[in-house]
Design a protein around this motif. Structure first.
Motif, PDB file in Angstrom:
ATOM      1  N   GLU A 289       0.878  -1.158   0.000  1.00  0.00           N
ATOM      2  CA  GLU A 289       0.000   0.000   0.000  1.00  0.00           C
ATOM      3  C   GLU A 289       0.922   1.216   0.000  1.00  0.00           C
ATOM      4  O   GLU A 289       1.848   1.290   0.817  1.00  0.00           O
ATOM      5  CB  GLU A 289      -0.872  -0.026   1.254  1.00  0.00           C
ATOM      6  N   ALA A 290       0.727   2.142  -0.929  1.00  0.00           N
ATOM      7  CA  ALA A 290       1.687   3.238  -1.113  1.00  0.00           C
ATOM      8  C   ALA A 290       0.990   4.589  -1.077  1.00  0.00           C
ATOM      9  O   ALA A 290      -0.153   4.740  -1.528  1.00  0.00           O
ATOM     10  CB  ALA A 290       2.416   3.072  -2.441  1.00  0.00           C
ATOM     11  N   SER A 291       1.705   5.560  -0.513  1.00  0.00           N
ATOM     12  CA  SER A 291       1.278   6.958  -0.606  1.00  0.00           C
ATOM     13  C   SER A 291       2.509   7.782  -0.976  1.00  0.00           C
ATOM     14  O   SER A 291       3.632   7.444  -0.592  1.00  0.00           O
ATOM     15  CB  SER A 291       0.679   7.429   0.720  1.00  0.00           C
ATOM     16  N   ILE A 292       2.315   8.855  -1.727  1.00  0.00           N
ATOM     17  CA  ILE A 292       3.431   9.656  -2.225  1.00  0.00           C
ATOM     18  C   ILE A 292       3.151  11.131  -1.982  1.00  0.00           C
ATOM     19  O   ILE A 292       2.002  11.578  -2.036  1.00  0.00           O
ATOM     20  CB  ILE A 292       3.675   9.375  -3.737  1.00  0.00           C
ATOM     21  N   SER A 293       4.190  11.868  -1.669  1.00  0.00           N
ATOM     22  CA  SER A 293       4.068  13.318  -1.488  1.00  0.00           C
ATOM     23  C   SER A 293       5.264  13.986  -2.164  1.00  0.00           C
ATOM     24  O   SER A 293       6.297  13.345  -2.415  1.00  0.00           O
ATOM     25  CB  SER A 293       4.023  13.670   0.006  1.00  0.00           C
ATOM     26  N   ARG A 294       5.131  15.290  -2.459  1.00  0.00           N
ATOM     27  CA  ARG A 294       6.178  16.020  -3.191  1.00  0.00           C
ATOM     28  C   ARG A 294       6.575  17.263  -2.416  1.00  0.00           C
ATOM     29  O   ARG A 294       5.733  17.925  -1.803  1.00  0.00           O
ATOM     30  CB  ARG A 294       5.670  16.426  -4.579  1.00  0.00           C
ATOM     31  N   ALA A 295       7.875  17.537  -2.425  1.00  0.00           N
ATOM     32  CA  ALA A 295       8.399  18.772  -1.822  1.00  0.00           C
ATOM     33  C   ALA A 295       9.473  19.321  -2.758  1.00  0.00           C
ATOM     34  O   ALA A 295      10.026  18.600  -3.597  1.00  0.00           O
ATOM     35  CB  ALA A 295       8.976  18.489  -0.440  1.00  0.00           C
ATOM     36  N   THR A 296       9.743  20.615  -2.618  1.00  0.00           N
ATOM     37  CA  THR A 296      10.797  21.251  -3.421  1.00  0.00           C
ATOM     38  C   THR A 296      11.872  21.757  -2.470  1.00  0.00           C
ATOM     39  O   THR A 296      11.598  22.567  -1.579  1.00  0.00           O
ATOM     40  CB  THR A 296      10.234  22.407  -4.257  1.00  0.00           C
ATOM     41  N   ILE A 297      13.093  21.282  -2.647  1.00  0.00           N
ATOM     42  CA  ILE A 297      14.224  21.659  -1.806  1.00  0.00           C
ATOM     43  C   ILE A 297      15.332  22.181  -2.706  1.00  0.00           C
ATOM     44  O   ILE A 297      15.797  21.463  -3.606  1.00  0.00           O
ATOM     45  CB  ILE A 297      14.719  20.466  -0.973  1.00  0.00           C
ATOM     46  N   ALA A 298      15.736  23.441  -2.448  1.00  0.00           N
ATOM     47  CA  ALA A 298      16.778  24.090  -3.262  1.00  0.00           C
ATOM     48  C   ALA A 298      16.410  24.049  -4.739  1.00  0.00           C
ATOM     49  O   ALA A 298      17.264  23.826  -5.609  1.00  0.00           O
ATOM     50  CB  ALA A 298      18.130  23.435  -3.024  1.00  0.00           C
ATOM     51  N   GLY A 299      15.138  24.204  -5.009  1.00  0.00           N
ATOM     52  CA  GLY A 299      14.681  24.245  -6.399  1.00  0.00           C
ATOM     53  C   GLY A 299      14.552  22.893  -7.056  1.00  0.00           C
ATOM     54  O   GLY A 299      14.188  22.811  -8.233  1.00  0.00           O
ATOM     55  N   GLN A 300      14.826  21.831  -6.328  1.00  0.00           N
ATOM     56  CA  GLN A 300      14.754  20.496  -6.895  1.00  0.00           C
ATOM     57  C   GLN A 300      13.609  19.714  -6.244  1.00  0.00           C
ATOM     58  O   GLN A 300      13.392  19.803  -5.033  1.00  0.00           O
ATOM     59  CB  GLN A 300      16.082  19.749  -6.678  1.00  0.00           C
ATOM     60  N   PRO A 301      12.870  18.920  -7.039  1.00  0.00           N
ATOM     61  CA  PRO A 301      11.768  18.138  -6.464  1.00  0.00           C
ATOM     62  C   PRO A 301      12.312  16.968  -5.636  1.00  0.00           C
ATOM     63  O   PRO A 301      13.335  16.371  -5.963  1.00  0.00           O
ATOM     64  CB  PRO A 301      11.005  17.635  -7.692  1.00  0.00           C
ATOM     65  N   LEU A 302      11.590  16.678  -4.565  1.00  0.00           N
ATOM     66  CA  LEU A 302      11.915  15.524  -3.728  1.00  0.00           C
ATOM     67  C   LEU A 302      10.607  14.783  -3.447  1.00  0.00           C
ATOM     68  O   LEU A 302       9.670  15.355  -2.893  1.00  0.00           O
ATOM     69  CB  LEU A 302      12.567  15.959  -2.410  1.00  0.00           C
ATOM     70  N   LEU A 303      10.578  13.538  -3.859  1.00  0.00           N
ATOM     71  CA  LEU A 303       9.383  12.720  -3.660  1.00  0.00           C
ATOM     72  C   LEU A 303       9.609  11.793  -2.467  1.00  0.00           C
ATOM     73  O   LEU A 303      10.666  11.157  -2.355  1.00  0.00           O
ATOM     74  CB  LEU A 303       9.075  11.883  -4.896  1.00  0.00           C
TER      75      LEU A 303
END
Length: 743
Positions: A289-303
């Motif tokens: 079972e999976a959940s995913i979220s996104r963030a931007t750190i130093a202009g780069q995406p981090l999933l």
């Protein structure tokens, strides 16, 4: 005591001019050094800075005081003293210096060259200064963002000194530097604490946490992920995320992830908890079972992907679903079995076994019964698939000693494969190998509290495990089947026993009837002699009339009619006699009870005349029919009538000899027949004993007539009782149920 402005000081008390460049270098070193200094080294750097300050400013001690914003507490956090002066250990100073702490927390410095400069309201503080030996002191508050966080205190204990303007100004700068250093330390500590807490959370999380950069490569792989996928983090970090996804899903998964990185829009598969498949290091797939979220750190995406292995949950869900469906199957089977007539069990039970076998996907289902002595298992019912062999009709305990012993103890035996047979079950394993049985589940079944049967399920060709959730339900349906079959067997045995008892009862009743007819022989002979004499007389009269030519033929016809009537009368006597002494099978049918009573009365009427006994019939005339064997009911009546006549053989002490027979409907579904006499009667102590076998109040009686009569009546669903006749003699009453009306 002075205010924050720099105090006036004598030129002789000012520090030498050569001290100032060194102090400036100190400020520069502190300002630069604290910026990139690791948190672990800040405390040592502060202590070293206090040492340098003490030397440059020619003071005896330098303290750093920290304020707690929430509680207002004040504590010495760092201290440095010249040799010979006792250093201050970290401790609270709020109680010893209350006026000083209030002044500092309001943002104002505390400066005095002599203790006498302190105001009267600082008396407690002055006493504390004297106690520690302080002669002069300069204490500057430290502020960060307008909030007072502490103070730096410079003190002289060996001599008094003044605090010139330039020292005051540099002390202010020094306070700012230390304030920034402490703020930097606090921020770094909070950051490191937060990072450590986050690392602890990530590492201790039960779910796998994987962070992926914009190129879909793993940058974080926690301990739960290591356990879940079987990869060490050192090997997983840097690997593409596709490495952990089955081949058939990679293309589609890549499209979803790319879309999510660019837009942040989630789909039904990504962004919410959704069941997917993942790939372990050994190549096996498992549900997640999976959940995913996104963030931007130093202009780069981090999933950040959070994964949960739901293998056990899905397995449990499948077991629960199977158990529920099996429960429904068993409910339907049980309802069908309980509704089925007994004669249908031979058909219904094998169908139930077939339904169980096909549902569970086994090859054979067998219901066994332990034989008497528990030395073998007897085949009751079975079902087998197309490839499964037919079970034997009898299995000796000697062939399955280990298995039989455990089943008799009530233990369930479940084996997923041949390898699970223990060494002491070598005989069972050998037989299983010969028959091709790979998996076995044998459940002992209790009937009336003891193990009496076994429900056995077998799989051929390949092994399989047995769900613990299904075993209680299998036992339940097995015991339902076993108890129904046992009930059927006992019912058949009971019917056979009842039939045999009825046959013996009829044989004994026949002997009693024959004996009764023997006792009535004189009366029967007299009754038979009367129509025979009458026939003779009518025949002689007819012969004489025939010889006389003038005789009217109608007279002769009348005589012949009388002859026929007497012959019929004699024939009826013989017919009744033959019916009573003839052996016959038990035949229950609707009987006119009063008609049967009248026939019995006809049989004893002559005997009554010979004994001068008056018959008194009190019949209802509107009785419903009863279902009975007419001959047996007449035997009971005849026995009661004969006993009543015998009781009035001697001179009657209660007046006239009267035999009364009555009938009545005493309940909605019950008829009562009463036979009362005026004879010698029965003692109260013998009212129950007269129905016991071989008990008789007559010297010539067999003592079984009343016993047989009671059993006959009880077999017909009625009762037979005796009581004293209030007018003298005895009364016998028996009841019979009314025939049930059929639609």
């Amino acid at each position: 005591m002075s205010e924050p402005e720099a105090p006036a000081a004598a030129a002789s008390d000012a520090p030498p001019i050569q001290e100032l460049p060194g102090f400036e270098r100190l400020l520069a070193d502190l300002s630069a050094g604290f910026i990139n200094l690791p948190t672990s080294r800040i405390d040592a750097a502060i202590s070293d800075a206090l040492r340098r300050i003490v030397g440059l400013l020619d003071v005896d001690r330098a303290n750093l005081i920290g304020f707690e914003s929430e509680t207002g507490a004040a504590q010495v956090t760092h201290s440095w003293s010249v040799p010979g002066v006792r250093a201050v250990v970290p401790r609270s100073v709020l109680e010893d210096f209350p006026w000083v702490m209030r002044r500092l927390q309001s943002g104002r410095p505390v400066v005095f060259s002599q203790l006498d400069e302190l105001p009267p309201e600082a008396a407690a503080d002055a006493a504390s200064f004297r106690r520690v030996g302080a002669k002069s002191s300069l204490t500057m508050p430290m502020a960060v963002g307008g909030r007072i966080v502490g103070a730096i205190a410079l003190g002289c204990l060996r001599h008094e000194r003044a605090w010139p303007q330039d020292v005051f100004a540099r002390a202010q700068t020094l306070a700012d530097v230390f304030a920034n250093a402490l703020a930097h330390k606090s921020a770094r500590e909070r950051l490191e604490e937060g990072t450590a807490r986050l690392d602890a959370i990530v590492c201790s999380a039960m779910d796998a946490i994987i962070a992926v950069d914009g190129d879909h490569r793993v940058v974080l792989f926690n301990a739960a992920a290591e356990r879940m996928f079987g990869y060490p983090a050192s090997r997983a970090i840097g690997a593409p995320l596709d490495h952990f996804i089955p081949d058939r899903f990679r293309s589609r998964h890549g499209t979803y992830v790319a879309h999510f990185v660019q837009t942040g829009e989630t789909s039904r598969r990504m962004g919410m908890q959704t069941a997917l498949s993942a790939l372990r290091a050994d190549g096996t797939e498992f549900p997640i079972e999976a959940s995913i979220s996104r963030a931007t750190i130093a202009g780069q995406p981090l999933l950040t992907v959070i994964l949960r292995d739901i293998t056990e949950r899905e397995s449990a869900a499948r077991e629960i679903d199977q158990a529920l469906r099996f429960e429904q199957l068993l409910t339907n089977l049980s309802a069908g079995l309980l509704r089925a007539p007994v004669v249908d069990l031979e058909r219904v039970v094998p169908e139930a076994l077939r339904a169980i076998g096909e549902f569970l996907g086994v090859d054979r289902v067998v219901l066994w019964r332990f034989a008497e002595g528990e030395d073998s298992l007897m085949l009751m019912h079975w079902w087998a698939g197309a490839e499964a062999p037919e079970p034997p009709a009898l299995v000796s305990q000697a062939d399955f000693p280990w298995l039989s012993e455990r089943l008799l103890r009530g233990e369930i035996v479940q084996l997923a494969s041949l390898d699970e047979w223990p060494t002491e079950a070598a005989a069972e394993r050998s037989v299983s190998e010969r028959l091709g049985l790979q998996s076995l589940l044998s459940v002992p079944l209790r009937v009336d509290g003891s193990v009496a049967a076994v429900l056995s399920l077998a799989v051929l060709g390949s092994g399989r495990s047995w769900s613990e959730a299904l075993i209680p339900r299998i036992r339940l349906i097995g015991e339902t089947l076993a108890n129904l079959l046992e009930r059927d067997r006992k019912s058949r045995d009971l019917v056979a026993a009842q039939t045999e008892a009825a046959q013996f009862r009829e044989r004994l009743a026949h002997l009693v009837r024959v004996h009764t007819m023997g006792e009535m022989s004189a009366a029967l002979a007299h009754e038979l002699n009367q129509p025979l004499v009458a026939i003779e007389n009518y025949a002689l009269a007819a012969r004489q009339r025939i010889a006389d030519a003038a005789t009217d033929p109608r007279k002769i016809d009348e005589l012949l009619i009388k002859v026929v009537a007497q012959a019929t009368r004699a024939g009826d006597v013989v017919k009744r006699l033959r019916a009573m002494v003839k052996k016959h099978g038990i035949e229950a049918k609707e009987v006119d009870l009063e008609g049967a009573i009248r026939e019995c009365v006809e049989m004893v009427k002559v005997d009554c005349e010979l004994r001068s006994v008056r018959l008194d019939l009190d019949l209802s005339g509107q009785l419903p029919t009863v279902v009975a064997d007419e001959i047996q009911i007449q035997q009971v009546l005849l026995n009661l009538l004969r006993n009543a006549l015998d009781a009035m053989e001697a001179p009657c002490p209660h007046g006239d000899r009267v035999l009364r027979i009555g009938t009545a409907v005493t309940a909605p579904e019950e008829i009562t027949v009463c036979v009362a006499d005026r004879g010698v009667g029965i003692a109260d102590s013998d009212l129950d004993s007269v129905f016991e076998p071989f008990f008789s109040t007559k010297s010539t009686g067999l003592g079984i007539g009343l016993s047989i009569s009671r059993k006959i009546i009880e077999a017909h669903g009625g009762t037979l009782r005796a009581q004293a006749n209030p007018g003298g003699g005895a009364v016998f009453r028996f009841t019979l149920p009314v025939a049930t009306k059929r639609d």
